[in-house]
Design an enzyme around this catalytic site. Structure first.
Site, PDB file in Angstrom:
ATOM      1  N   SER A   1       0.841  -1.197   0.000  1.00 41.97           N
ATOM      2  CA  SER A   1       0.000   0.000   0.000  1.00 41.97           C
ATOM      3  C   SER A   1       0.889   1.266   0.000  1.00 41.97           C
ATOM      4  O   SER A   1       1.798   1.368  -0.830  1.00 41.97           O
ATOM      5  CB  SER A   1      -0.945  -0.043   1.200  1.00 41.97           C
ATOM      6  OG  SER A   1      -1.948   0.935   1.069  1.00 41.97           O
TER       7      SER A   1
ATOM      8  N   ASP B   1      -8.313  -4.153  -7.012  1.00 40.59           N
ATOM      9  CA  ASP B   1      -7.807  -3.287  -5.945  1.00 40.59           C
ATOM     10  C   ASP B   1      -7.820  -1.811  -6.361  1.00 40.59           C
ATOM     11  O   ASP B   1      -7.225  -1.431  -7.367  1.00 40.59           O
ATOM     12  CB  ASP B   1      -6.374  -3.731  -5.589  1.00 40.59           C
ATOM     13  CG  ASP B   1      -5.780  -2.925  -4.434  1.00 40.59           C
ATOM     14  OD1 ASP B   1      -6.463  -2.027  -3.927  1.00 40.59           O
ATOM     15  OD2 ASP B   1      -4.621  -3.218  -4.066  1.00 40.59           O
TER      16      ASP B   1
ATOM     17  N   HIS C   1      -7.772  -5.047  -1.658  1.00 35.82           N
ATOM     18  CA  HIS C   1      -6.547  -4.400  -1.202  1.00 35.82           C
ATOM     19  C   HIS C   1      -5.968  -5.140   0.002  1.00 35.82           C
ATOM     20  O   HIS C   1      -4.780  -5.033   0.291  1.00 35.82           O
ATOM     21  CB  HIS C   1      -6.822  -2.933  -0.849  1.00 35.82           C
ATOM     22  CG  HIS C   1      -5.569  -2.138  -0.565  1.00 35.82           C
ATOM     23  ND1 HIS C   1      -4.515  -2.086  -1.447  1.00 35.82           N
ATOM     24  CD2 HIS C   1      -5.201  -1.397   0.517  1.00 35.82           C
ATOM     25  CE1 HIS C   1      -3.545  -1.335  -0.928  1.00 35.82           C
ATOM     26  NE2 HIS C   1      -3.929  -0.907   0.259  1.00 35.82           N
TER      27      HIS C   1
END
Lengths: 598, 564
Positions: free
Chosen positions: A129, A186, A313
């Site tokens: 991330s 995602d 995600h």
């Protein structure tokens, strides 16, 4: 087929899952800037050291002013991240850059890093991330330092840099060190294709409360998908127009009325299709199209896909556990394989975009072939020029002055050669500006060498032609920023300077004659001002240095040349290096008399 | 070798436009203003907004009635001197749709003020309107573009919604084309109103209405998707097919609703192709795009292969190839300059060298000359196709190079013409149009020379080219006149006119000499000019012994030895 991800990206498969695990762990440990772990490879007992970075879901760490937090980066530690033609410096997200700068001090000092370097262990920078951008910038930082090449692995990372950023990475041959894993839906890897907005904040807030574990099941936001993916779709369409060779001139006008995200993918992408298959793609244009098109809505309704774009995600660890090491990997480069169509669920229009992305690469290869044929012609012309230069020395005049007079057949032929060469190099220059040649073109040894040879031999003739026709009266001096100096020379000079890691503008030996001519004109106009005196001294210093390192040929020292005549006419008080230069002129004269020079 | 695949980007461009908020912004204020407009039959009111400091929006709203029922017989085209500036030199008249023109003219003074105000602004300028309001918006934008110069900092774009066709002019060769975006729904009958085959309520005769030409980019939309086209013929065909399929009732299309729907569609995978994949990316793309906007390719009667061929020929012309071409042209000029210099080294003018066809250099020179002529004919033709003002700014950039070319190459064309001995009256019978235009433009742009100019010219006259590129044609005609005077078969009348020509020629040459406008090479021994002088001198000596002129004196005294 039949290859694993590790094979395709040149990293042992055993590293990837532990690296992902560490990346997720680091992301959720805000108290530590990074975590380190040594991973032993079973079959050769070597070790890989993984550094993974913490993340932040605060909006200020994702966005900033100006829009898209656009920040030019090509300075100091990132000097390579620039275009060597007119494309300008690479742009990165300034908030990500700021977070990287907070980390780099401690990272450089980390004892694990020193140890890994000493023991020649492979270093991997990993990030999940918002830890991804830091891993990317850290990898670049050490690549610039020419330490043993680190690797970069990201999982669900947002985009960091623009087109020039990716171009520079590929030019430097660094692109293969970066591998980015992306889940099919995602939202985070796509979020930077859209400007920051309330939708952005909704998404980040959601993940923040999720990662902080204050709230294990926060209520997911809704309605953001249309905004984010609509903007992402604009970017993909804009690039597709270029790939498809759009000739509608409205494209440029429309572009000037809208602001698209500058960010583009770079490095190798591994798409996790969600059914255990992985698709590995290196062509950056194809990556962008897949990134946008594979997340388009199909049969499922928007709310369903929207939820999935958030859930995925957090799904990297489980997804990668299933498919790493499996031989179910498809490399898309070298033509869209139909098998991947089903896994990625691409529409016919998306397939056309992929085909266009592939064709764009093919066209660049074809252009390179064409230019390779030019290179032979350039060699032939340069050889003729060299002979012309050699012959011109007999008259103790030098080819610069002989060319300026244009009295002999040889001068005329040299002029035709000059124009012939200009045609070929201008074509190369235009192709580079339009990205129509492979990214590493300006980094190829033979190209830099040939270009430098051309610049040193032929630019003096362009200068001679310029001052022969007194063009300075129309356009100003030959050398002024963005002035009449042909861009082909400016570009070629930058290739060499970049290659030698010298500051831009330091390799201007081919401009020696222009300095001399312009000084002559300015002295007549203004007399010996302070500024003029400094310029004379500079010319003297340059002459001695360039003759010394052989980047400037000593025929400028011939008795009858414009330079020697001009310099002899200077009042003695303006010639601090008089003795040294007289000596050089004398040596040259002797060599010509003895015939050793010819 | 198999050819590289080509693509049609009409769908992608449309997707870019729809997903950006550009047209939403343009549409946003139209509905509310439109409600406020009730006047009949039709009125248009410009409104000026500045939502952000960097952006201005001008909306031309039309009354709902005007939107629904553009004036009866509104399809008529009328010639308009107001828009004369749109015409290129090659086709000098412009006709505009009467309804739009009437509205525009009724607002003229108001619009003039608005125009002056807007030109001063910086940043983005969006000019928009619906239906006839869009037509007026387009006319206003054209006037604005004509008033702007390179210094203007305001960047305009004109976006129309469901506007009818506007006029018979053609902007395909103009940059202006790129400033217009016309949004058209396949459900909207208005854009096709003035087409011959549409079910237009207008009863006007078809001969009047069939010459409409679309310009700019059309964003064609259906409920399934959209595509952007800028080929006027294709747009005309699409509009014709689309308007023939619109249901009989005239209905007002809600463009706001349509845009919302298209935005949603843009992130959908879109329809899967029903049939086989074509295996050809270009035709596959085009067919898909046309299907998306609800057009049956079969009804359209278009030649996709032809379109592909045309697109392919366009891909060959790139900035890189242009850069190469420019250097080739410089090379050809350098070669001719050298040809001239070689002739001078042999004490000949290059005109005579070429005329007498000595040396094999002649063949080379001829090749370079042809290469240059093709290039410059193209440049001149391109300038001629552009609207007047744009053509002018296009050509000023290269007028200097074009003039050098004309002065260098035209003498060779003249030499070619008179060489066989049969050539008569080059200027009126053979001179190529592109030379005439290059000369005309040069004269328009040239400033009268000052004293200093002349002085500096005197110093370097030896390296100048003869300014009048037809100089040698005048010399050749003078020789013919001499021959006519001495020819026993000539009539008295012929002799009189020949003598008159010679007197005029004498004055012309003297003027050229005084202005330093001829190259000294004309005085070289054995040149065609000196040949003329020989014949002329002999004639005067034999027949008009008492005649004199300034040129005769100048030549007799040998003053030309001091020229240059």
């Amino acid at each position: 087929m039949g290859e694993t991800v590790g094979n395709l990206i040149g990293l042992n498969d055993e590293v990837i899952h532990p690296a992902a695990t560490l990346a997720v762990e680091a992301h959720n440990s805000p108290s530590k800037q990074f975590l380190v772990k040594k991973i032993k490879i079973r079959h050769d007992l070597s070790s890989v050291v993984v550094f993974a970075f913490s993340g932040s879901m605060l909006p200020k760490d994702w966005s900033g002013q100006p829009t898209f937090a656009k920040t030019e980066i090509a300075t100091g530690e990132f000097r390579s991240l620039t275009s060597l033609n007119d494309g300008g410096d690479a742009v990165v997200n300034g908030s990500f850059l700021r977070r990287f700068k907070d980390v780099i001090g401690n990272l450089s000092k980390a004892k694990e890093l020193k140890e890994a370097t000493e023991k020649k262990r492979q270093v991997v920078f990993a990030g999940y991330s918002s830890g991804g951008p830091i891993a990317i910038l850290a990898t670049l930082y050490f690549l610039e330092k020419q330490t043993p090449s680190p690797r970069c692995l990201t999982f669900g990372s947002p985009l960091v840099g623009d087109r020039i950023f990716g171009h520079a990475l590929r030019r430097e041959g660094w692109s293969d060190y970066f591998t980015h894993f992306v889940m099919k839906y995602d939202i985070i890897p796509r979020i930077m294709l859209s400007p920051s907005s309330t939708e952005h904040e909704q998404i980040l807030d959601y993940f923040k409360s999720k990662f902080d574990r204050k709230n294990i099941n926060p209520a997911p936001p809704s309605g953001f998908y249309l905004t984010v993916m609509g903007n992402a779709s604009s970017v993909a369409s804009y690039e597709a127009c270029h790939l498809m060779g759009c000739r509608n001139p409205s494209l440029d006008i429309i572009k000037s009325f809208i602001e698209l995200s500058p960010y583009r993918p770079s490095g190798t992408y591994v798409f996790c299709t969600g059914n255990g298959n992985l698709v590995v793609v290196k062509n950056p244009n194809a990556v962008l199209q897949i990134l946008v098109h594979c997340a388009e809505l199909g049969e499922s309704n928007t709310a369903e896909v929207e939820k999935r774009s958030l859930d995925e995600h957090s799904a990297y660890l489980s997804e990668l556990k299933d498919c790493l090491g499996m031989q179910a990997v498809v490399s898309l480069d070298g033509g869209p394989a139909t098998a991947t169509l089903n896994d990625l669920g691409l529409s016919p229009q998306a397939m056309l975009c992929l085909q266009a992305a592939e064709e764009f690469e093919n066209r660049r290869s074809r252009n390179l072939e064409k230019i390779r044929k030019y290179l032979e012609k350039i060699e032939v012309e340069l050889e003729m020029m060299r002979k012309y230069k050699e012959n011109a020395q007999i008259s103790r005049l030098g080819y610069y002055d002989s060319f300026k007079l244009q009295n002999e057949d040889d001068d005329f032929h040299a002029n035709v050669s000059r124009l012939e060469l200009a045609g070929m190099w201008d074509e190369i220059k235009e192709m580079l500006k339009e990205f129509e040649l492979p990214d590493d073109f300006e980094k190829k040894r033979e190209i830099i060498d040939l270009g430098t040879k051309y610049r040193r031999l032929v630019e003096p003739l362009d200068i001679a032609n310029f001052y022969r026709h007194s063009k300075d009266k129309e356009t100003g001096a030959y050398v002024i920023g963005g002035g009449p100096r042909p861009k082909r020379y400016r570009f070629i000079q930058r290739w060499l300077e970049h290659d030698e890691k010298k500051p831009f503008g330091s390799r201007s030996e081919s401009l020696f004659w222009a300095d001399v001519e312009q000084l002559g004109i300015d002295i007549k106009k203004k007399g010996y001002l302070q500024e003029i005196e400094e310029r004379i001294q500079q010319v003297e210093r340059n002459l001695i240095a360039w003759i010394g390192d052989r980047s400037l040929d000593d025929d400028v020292l011939l008795e009858n040349s414009t330079f020697v005549k001009w310099w002899r006419d200077l009042p003695p008080q303006h010639k601090p290096k008089s003795d040294r230069i007289e000596k050089l002129i004398g040596e040259m004269s002797e060599r010509v008399t003895q015939g050793t020079k010819i | 070798m198999s050819q590289a695949p080509l693509f049609s980007s009409a769908g992608e461009l449309a997707n870019l436009v729809v997903n950006s908020n550009l047209i939403d912004v343009a549409w946003a204020n139209i509905p509310e203003i439109q409600i406020g407009q009730a006047a009949f039959p039709c009125s248009v009111e410009p409104m000026d907004y500045s939502p952000t400091p960097n952006r201005t929006i001008v909306v031309f709203a039309s009354s709902p009635n005007g939107t629904q029922y553009p004036l009866p017989e509104g399809g008529h085209l009328v010639q308009s001197s107001l828009f004369q500036f749109l015409s290129p030199n090659e086709c000098p008249s412009v006709s505009i749709n009467r309804a739009a023109l009437d509205l525009f003219t009724s607002l003229e003074s108001q619009l003039h003020g608005l125009k002056t105000k807007l030109i001063e602004r910086e940043g983005q300028l969006i000019i928009t309107g619906h239906s006839l309001g869009g037509s007026v918006a387009a006319l206003f934008t054209l006037c604005l573009l004509d008033s702007m110069d390179k210094k203007s900092k305001c960047r305009p774009i004109c976006i129309t919604f469901g506007s009818p066709l506007l006029g018979d002019f053609d902007l395909q060769h103009s940059q202006w084309n790129s400033f217009f975006l016309h949004v058209v729904s396949n459900k909207d009958p208005v854009p096709g109103l003035f087409l011959p085959s549409s079910r237009s309520p207008s009863t006007s005769s078809h001969s009047q209405t069939s010459v409409y030409k679309p310009f700019g980019t059309y964003l064609l939309c259906s409920e399934h998707g959209c595509a952007c086209f800028d080929d006027p013929d294709l747009i005309l065909k699409i509009l014709t097919v689309a308007s023939s399929e619109v249901s009989g009732e005239l209905q007002v299309v809600d463009y706001g609703e349509m845009l919302r729907n298209l935005k949603n569609k843009a992130i959908w995978k879109g329809p899967q192709l029903a049939g086989e994949r074509y295996g050809n990316s270009f035709s596959e793309g085009i067919v898909m795009e046309l299907e998306t906007i609800g057009i049956d390719t079969a009804k359209l009667n278009i030649d996709i292969n032809g379109m592909e061929r045309e697109a392919r020929s366009l891909t060959k012309k790139t900035k890189a190839s242009e850069a190469k071409k420019l250097n080739d042209i410089k090379k050809a000029m350098a070669n001719l300059e050298w040809y001239k210099k070689k002739a001078e080294d042999e004490k000949k003018s290059y005109y005579d060298c070429f005329r007498n066809e000595d040396k094999k250099r002649h063949v080379d020179a001829k090749n370079f000359m042809e290469e240059l002529t093709i290039y410059w004919e193209d440049m001149v033709a391109e300038a001629e196709r552009k609207p007047q003002k744009e053509g002018k700014s296009f050509r000023t950039g290269w007028l200097f190079a074009g003039t050098t070319y004309r002065r260098m190459v035209e003498p060779l064309d003249i030499a070619d013409f008179y060489q066989g001995g049969d050539g008569r009256d080059y200027i009126n019978s053979k001179r190529s149009q592109h030379y005439k235009l290059l000369e005309q433009w040069y004269k328009e742009a040239a400033k009268p020379p000052t004293r200093e100019d002349l002085d500096s010219k005197k110093k370097k006259v030896s390296i100048l080219l003869t300014e009048d590129s037809c100089f040698w044609a005048h010399v050749e005609e003078a020789i013919l006149s001499c021959q006519s005077l001495t020819n026993a078969t000539s009539t008295t009348k012929q002799r009189e006119s020949s003598w008159e020509n010679l007197v005029m020629f004498g004055e012309y040459v003297m003027e050229q000499i005084e202005n330093c406008a001829v190259s000294p090479e004309i005085f070289l021994n054995g040149s065609t000019f000196m040949k003329w002088w020989g014949e002329y001198k002999a004639y005067i000596h034999n027949f008009r012994n008492f005649y004199s002129s300034r040129l005769v004196e100048y030549m007799k005294r040998g003053s030309y030895n001091q020229y240059g």
